[in-house]
Scaffold this motif. Structure first.
Motif, PDB file in Angstrom:
ATOM      1  N   ARG A  27      29.953  -1.571  30.789  1.00 29.69           N
ATOM      2  CA  ARG A  27      30.855  -2.680  30.380  1.00 29.69           C
ATOM      3  C   ARG A  27      29.779  -3.359  29.534  1.00 29.69           C
ATOM      4  O   ARG A  27      30.576  -3.982  28.500  1.00 29.69           O
ATOM      5  CB  ARG A  27      31.027  -3.492  31.554  1.00 29.69           C
ATOM      6  N   ILE A  30      30.569  -2.245  26.002  1.00 32.67           N
ATOM      7  CA  ILE A  30      31.729  -2.504  25.460  1.00 32.67           C
ATOM      8  C   ILE A  30      32.055  -4.101  25.131  1.00 32.67           C
ATOM      9  O   ILE A  30      32.469  -4.456  24.281  1.00 32.67           O
ATOM     10  CB  ILE A  30      33.043  -2.359  26.530  1.00 32.67           C
ATOM     11  N   ARG A  48      37.971  -6.532  25.440  1.00 31.25           N
ATOM     12  CA  ARG A  48      36.589  -6.945  25.704  1.00 31.25           C
ATOM     13  C   ARG A  48      36.674  -8.066  26.792  1.00 31.25           C
ATOM     14  O   ARG A  48      35.654  -8.178  27.663  1.00 31.25           O
ATOM     15  CB  ARG A  48      35.828  -7.733  24.623  1.00 31.25           C
ATOM     16  N   ALA A  51      36.801  -6.437  30.011  1.00 28.23           N
ATOM     17  CA  ALA A  51      35.420  -5.493  30.278  1.00 28.23           C
ATOM     18  C   ALA A  51      34.556  -6.894  30.828  1.00 28.23           C
ATOM     19  O   ALA A  51      33.914  -6.488  31.845  1.00 28.23           O
ATOM     20  CB  ALA A  51      34.932  -5.161  29.080  1.00 28.23           C
TER      21      ALA A  51
END
Ligand code: ZN
Length: 127
Positions: A27, A30, A48, A51
């Motif tokens: 994560r 990302i 995003r 995430a």
């Protein structure tokens, strides 16, 4: 709790910790990834954000798992951190990283007391 049971929960928690550490690492990639020109920035911003939300959840779960492993190491695992009663095996099977028995968890969910592990740790260390 028997040694066998403790070993079982330790194995479960170690596996969870490994899984969550991986998830959190992914994560983070990302979350900090720069948008390539071709990709729709709005969509990417949404991804995003998602995430980052998942990262928050997984990070706090990971903290709980680490704390539970620490309690296994110091012998306090399976005992509620709030009322010091034994946590039921059924609950531990369902949520092995929980610091609280079901009653205290419900009270914490209703904000009847501050469920703050750090504060509990401070109080324990001060005692
Ligand atoms: Zn309790």
């Amino acid at each position: 709790m028997t040694k066998t049971e403790l070993e079982k929960f330790k194995a479960i928690l170690e596996a969870k910790k490994a899984e969550l550490s991986d998830a959190v690492r992914n994560r983070e990639d990302i979350a900090i990834e720069k948008p390539p020109d071709a990709i729709d920035e709005v969509q990417l911003a949404g991804e995003r954000e998602l995430a980052i939300r998942n990262l928050d959840r997984e990070s706090s779960l990971l903290r709980q798992v680490r704390a539970a492993l620490a309690r296994i190491a110091d012998g306090s695992y399976g005992v509620c951190m709030h009322c010091e009663e034994d946590i039921s095996p059924k609950r531990l099977n369902a949520v092995p990283q929980t610091p609280y028995c079901i009653r205290c968890q419900e009270a914490a969910d209703r904000h009847e007391f501050e469920a703050n592990d750090t504060l509990e740790d401070l109080l324990l260390n001060a005692a």
